[in-house]
Design a protein around this motif. Sequence first.
Motif, PDB file in Angstrom:
ATOM      1  N   GLY A   8       0.657  -1.415   0.293  1.00 15.00           N
ATOM      2  CA  GLY A   8       0.432  -0.153  -0.111  1.00 15.00           C
ATOM      3  C   GLY A   8       0.997   1.576  -0.043  1.00 15.00           C
ATOM      4  N   ILE A   9      -0.008   2.349   0.709  1.00 12.20           N
ATOM      5  CA  ILE A   9       1.132   3.526  -0.116  1.00 12.20           C
ATOM      6  C   ILE A   9       0.566   4.053   1.655  1.00 12.20           C
ATOM      7  CG2 ILE A   9       0.423   6.650  -0.628  1.00 12.20           C
ATOM      8  CD1 ILE A   9      -1.184   4.691  -2.914  1.00 12.20           C
ATOM      9  N   VAL A  10       2.108   4.166   2.122  1.00  9.13           N
ATOM     10  CA  VAL A  10       2.306   4.007   3.579  1.00  9.13           C
ATOM     11  C   VAL A  10       2.247   6.002   3.882  1.00  9.13           C
ATOM     12  CG1 VAL A  10       4.344   4.365   5.154  1.00  9.13           C
ATOM     13  CG2 VAL A  10       4.549   2.714   3.614  1.00  9.13           C
ATOM     14  N   SER A  11       1.969   6.893   2.946  1.00  6.80           N
ATOM     15  CA  SER A  11       1.974   7.955   3.753  1.00  6.80           C
ATOM     16  C   SER A  11       0.711   8.206   3.673  1.00  6.80           C
ATOM     17  CB  SER A  11       2.699   9.005   2.339  1.00  6.80           C
ATOM     18  OG  SER A  11       2.192   8.469   0.813  1.00  6.80           O
ATOM     19  N   LEU A  12      -0.603   7.470   2.902  1.00  9.18           N
ATOM     20  CA  LEU A  12      -1.642   7.395   2.361  1.00  9.18           C
ATOM     21  C   LEU A  12      -2.859   6.810   3.653  1.00  9.18           C
ATOM     22  CD1 LEU A  12      -5.111   7.886   1.230  1.00  9.18           C
ATOM     23  CD2 LEU A  12      -3.989   5.789  -0.167  1.00  9.18           C
ATOM     24  N   THR A  13      -1.706   5.983   4.292  1.00  4.79           N
ATOM     25  CA  THR A  13      -2.276   4.731   5.477  1.00  4.79           C
ATOM     26  C   THR A  13      -1.972   5.903   6.603  1.00  4.79           C
ATOM     27  OG1 THR A  13      -1.603   3.074   4.764  1.00  4.79           O
ATOM     28  CG2 THR A  13      -1.771   3.010   6.880  1.00  4.79           C
ATOM     29  N   ALA A  14      -0.935   6.439   6.892  1.00  2.03           N
ATOM     30  CA  ALA A  14      -0.309   7.446   8.031  1.00  2.03           C
ATOM     31  C   ALA A  14      -1.486   8.846   7.992  1.00  2.03           C
ATOM     32  CB  ALA A  14       0.819   7.982   7.991  1.00  2.03           C
TER      33      ALA A  14
END
Length: 226
Positions: free
Chosen positions: A140-146
């Motif tokens: 996944g996109i880690v920054s979006l998850t955060a």
Amino acid sequence: MFIYIAAPLTLLLFFLAKKLYSIKPSSLLNPVLVTIFSLILLLVIFQIPYADYQKGTSIITMLLEPAIVALAVPLYLQLKLIRAKLKMIVLSCLLSVFVAFSCAFWVMPLLGADSIISASFAGQSVTTPIAMEISANLNGIVSLTAAMVIFAGIIGGSIGLPFLRLCKVRNPQAVGVAIGCASHALGTAKILEENEESGAFSSIALILCAILSALIMPVLYHWLIE
């Protein structure tokens, strides 16, 4: 220059936001939400690189881990009661993990999300460091998850309790588990202000959901794509 005032400025904005919230309690005036939007506005207006802000607030980031550990205090105080209900708590947390996975990989694709976006949303209900690791393992996109973890915490902290009252959920243990499963540390911190027993059950649910998500979601994901 901004690096040296970033941390004091963040703390000042947060305490001002808390003061505003104490004067006019409203879900739209959640202190975390107000602080985030205030900082975004400042960074955009003055064209300050986020990297500078991140360096300046590294000391606050370092203090997040011991702050999370502090949630173990109400858990310890309610340990006898939690031990008696542990089986039901574990089952509730397991259900929460499966619901989160199902929403991410079966419901969201129906709404047009691709596999990367789905993977980014899968761990949004667990605490940020673990959610980011889960997202990375699921491609996944880690920054979006955060960002979504913070959003889930703000929503839970702002309207979680009113929503549960609207649904006639009044048992403090059930309320705590629901908030802990859905809104991790931000929701738990908020519910601790209302009820220590709920806060303890929210803390154990937060911990169990994080562990179960880290163990189960990668397995389910690899089973799904095979």
